[in-house]
Motif scaffolding. Sequence first.
Motif, PDB file in Angstrom:
ATOM      1  N   ASP A  16      40.582  37.515  18.807  1.00 56.80           N
ATOM      2  CA  ASP A  16      40.747  38.227  17.541  1.00 56.80           C
ATOM      3  C   ASP A  16      39.480  38.114  16.713  1.00 56.80           C
ATOM      4  O   ASP A  16      38.775  37.112  16.755  1.00 56.80           O
ATOM      5  CB  ASP A  16      41.934  37.594  16.792  1.00 56.80           C
ATOM      6  N   LYS A  18      39.240  39.330  12.738  1.00 55.96           N
ATOM      7  CA  LYS A  18      39.657  39.970  11.486  1.00 55.96           C
ATOM      8  C   LYS A  18      40.634  41.127  11.681  1.00 55.96           C
ATOM      9  O   LYS A  18      40.497  42.187  11.076  1.00 55.96           O
ATOM     10  CB  LYS A  18      38.433  40.413  10.691  1.00 55.96           C
ATOM     11  N   GLU A  20      44.260  40.691  11.318  1.00 55.59           N
ATOM     12  CA  GLU A  20      45.404  39.814  11.028  1.00 55.59           C
ATOM     13  C   GLU A  20      46.750  40.431  11.402  1.00 55.59           C
ATOM     14  O   GLU A  20      47.543  39.800  12.108  1.00 55.59           O
ATOM     15  CB  GLU A  20      45.398  39.429   9.546  1.00 55.59           C
ATOM     16  N   ARG A  24      49.056  39.109  14.539  1.00 55.09           N
ATOM     17  CA  ARG A  24      50.372  38.508  14.280  1.00 55.09           C
ATOM     18  C   ARG A  24      51.447  39.222  15.090  1.00 55.09           C
ATOM     19  O   ARG A  24      52.290  38.589  15.740  1.00 55.09           O
ATOM     20  CB  ARG A  24      50.721  38.526  12.794  1.00 55.09           C
ATOM     21  N   HIS A  44      39.989  32.877  17.435  1.00 56.00           N
ATOM     22  CA  HIS A  44      39.497  33.741  16.361  1.00 56.00           C
ATOM     23  C   HIS A  44      37.989  33.591  16.322  1.00 56.00           C
ATOM     24  O   HIS A  44      37.457  32.510  16.113  1.00 56.00           O
ATOM     25  CB  HIS A  44      40.095  33.406  14.994  1.00 56.00           C
ATOM     26  N   TYR A  50      43.379  33.165   7.722  1.00 62.35           N
ATOM     27  CA  TYR A  50      44.700  33.430   8.279  1.00 62.35           C
ATOM     28  C   TYR A  50      44.947  32.842   9.671  1.00 62.35           C
ATOM     29  O   TYR A  50      46.103  32.564  10.014  1.00 62.35           O
ATOM     30  CB  TYR A  50      45.009  34.934   8.277  1.00 62.35           C
ATOM     31  N   PRO A  51      43.941  32.639  10.532  1.00 59.64           N
ATOM     32  CA  PRO A  51      44.244  32.110  11.866  1.00 59.64           C
ATOM     33  C   PRO A  51      44.972  30.758  11.847  1.00 59.64           C
ATOM     34  O   PRO A  51      45.853  30.515  12.676  1.00 59.64           O
ATOM     35  CB  PRO A  51      42.871  31.985  12.526  1.00 59.64           C
TER      36      PRO A  51
END
Length: 88
Positions: A16, A18, A20, A24, A44, A50-51
């Motif tokens: 991943d 950016k 999110e 998810r 990430h 957020y990770p």
Amino acid sequence: MTSIYKEPLASFLVLDFKKEDATRKCLESIRNHVKFPHKIIYLHNGKADYPTKLFEDGLVDQFIQTVKNDGLGIGTRNLFAASFSNLS
């Protein structure tokens, strides 16, 4: 008596940078629908907050985060290097 660790049948490798919402949804789908022993390894590629939340929410078994985005090729190599399952 000690138990011997055995890698699960498969590892899902998720890279991943950016994304999110999409990440998810991907991780939730794997958690909710895969019905055989597996491990989710998530990398990430770069800085973001957020990770860590994805890991804390139990969507990830192994979490890797780099300081900077090393690109798709290096991120993919790093994910495969982290997996020891026969089917990754």
